[in-house]
Enzyme design. Sequence first.
Site, PDB file in Angstrom:
ATOM      1  N   PRO A 107       8.166 110.929 -19.204  1.00  0.00           N
ATOM      2  CA  PRO A 107       9.574 111.288 -18.977  1.00  0.00           C
ATOM      3  C   PRO A 107      10.306 110.109 -18.336  1.00  0.00           C
ATOM      4  CG  PRO A 107       8.151 112.389 -17.390  1.00  0.00           C
ATOM      5  CD  PRO A 107       7.246 111.697 -18.352  1.00  0.00           C
TER       6      PRO A 107
ATOM      7  N   ASP B 144       8.750 105.725 -15.313  1.00  0.00           N
ATOM      8  CA  ASP B 144       7.964 106.914 -15.667  1.00  0.00           C
ATOM      9  C   ASP B 144       8.104 107.890 -14.506  1.00  0.00           C
ATOM     10  OD1 ASP B 144       6.065 108.852 -16.197  1.00  0.00           O
ATOM     11  OD2 ASP B 144       4.488 107.439 -16.760  1.00  0.00           O
ATOM     12  N   HIS B 145       8.846 108.963 -14.739  1.00  0.00           N
ATOM     13  CA  HIS B 145       9.182 109.874 -13.641  1.00  0.00           C
ATOM     14  C   HIS B 145       7.972 110.668 -13.155  1.00  0.00           C
ATOM     15  CE1 HIS B 145      12.076 111.246 -10.934  1.00  0.00           C
ATOM     16  NE2 HIS B 145      12.977 111.803 -11.731  1.00  0.00           N
ATOM     17  N   ARG B 146       6.880 110.660 -13.910  1.00  0.00           N
ATOM     18  CA  ARG B 146       5.657 111.308 -13.430  1.00  0.00           C
ATOM     19  C   ARG B 146       5.062 110.525 -12.263  1.00  0.00           C
ATOM     20  NH1 ARG B 146       2.079 111.081 -18.693  1.00  0.00           N
ATOM     21  NH2 ARG B 146       2.793 108.919 -18.431  1.00  0.00           N
TER      22      ARG B 146
END
Length: 445
Positions: A243, A417-419
């Site tokens: 994401p 990468d929002h994770r």
Amino acid sequence: MPIELKMPALSPTMEEGTLAKWLVKEGDTVKSGDLLAEIETDKATMEYEAIDDGTITQILVAEGTDNVKVGTVIATIAGEGEDTSAKAAPAAAPAAKEEAPKQDVAPAKAGAAGDSAPNTPAPASAGATEKAAPAASGDRIKASPLARRLAAERGIDLSALKGSGPGGRIVKDDLDGAPVGAAAAPAAAPVAAAPAAAPAAPAAAPAAASEIPDFGIPHEDSKLSGMRKTIARRLTQSMQESPHIYLTVDIRLDALLKLRTELNASLEGRGVKLSVNDMLIKALAVALERVPACNVSFGGDVMRHYKRADISVAVSIPGGLITPIIVDAGGKSMSKISTEMAELAAKAKEGKLQPGEYQGGTASISNMGMMGIKQFTAVINPPQGMIMAIGAGEKRPYVVDDALAIATVMSATGSFDHRAIDGADGALLMKTFKELVENPLGLVA
């Protein structure tokens, strides 16, 4: 016993490759370290060196053959004192025959997942074409296997071409600009007459064409290279699995440009000329060291925190994009980064990068400013956690010390990468990067 030359694994992830070109022929004597062939991997075309001394007794895989599995026997060498009159040891022929079905099976499995299906018939049609060309003409036409296959696909009459290769041999480059279509019908008849090739040849076109509807628009289809397939697969994977969050800052470049001029004057005569990109690579590395929460990779059930900043730099090359790496960019001087970057970019354009020079990296930078692109977002290069997209520096109205002025400004956009990286940490990295570029003496210290 002849020595078997097998398709090598030229990178940790390589499972198959294309035997692009043989640099030797049957009967040639080779020594350890001699170049034998050029092999196209999913990232680059690399040279395959001999390990043993001897004489090439048989070439089992023709140049231009796709989807050759790692470990496939591609040629045999007779060692010193061995009989070289026989083209192959008795066991070599069955080995070659056994390998052919494996090449057909492997692309079929890959095709089920969306890769390489159009290439399945390539080895069969290449062999059929080699036999068909002489039958269509009274004299044997000298042409490489790759040229024969491409000529059959495009409908090019090889007898009408003049070869530029050794001994007048027709090579791939000779097909450029050649009239197409005239030889399509004659070439089809001999291929159809071969029992093995007849079912495979017609299957290729529908498999390739089914992905794109035909609206009657004049067009020409070109086969995807291994590099382009890998780019498509990895970028699709990145957008589906990671994401993305995008953060943009505007950065004044005037101080950086002034320092660059001064540094280049001091480096004159040393063969080094700093580019803005060299300085931005250093700035990103230092920013990652100051904000280690962004120098990470997401691993499903673990988070990997890197102890140094290795910066992957996007370089455009014919047919795709590759990312050579400046290792420990934060610990290197900008002149060292400049020298390394020039060497890596040159090797990338020549297809000479070694796997260790483009695999890895902890973050990436992509600069399209030299093309006049004002701002863009880049796709993260997995398994990295971020990439910095650099736009063009341009004169803009800008508030300086509470007064409107003209300044050289660029827009930089970080994709995260929002994770793995929270928005606040990404914002802190962008703020730190901006400060380093606008106060660039911190890059020299």
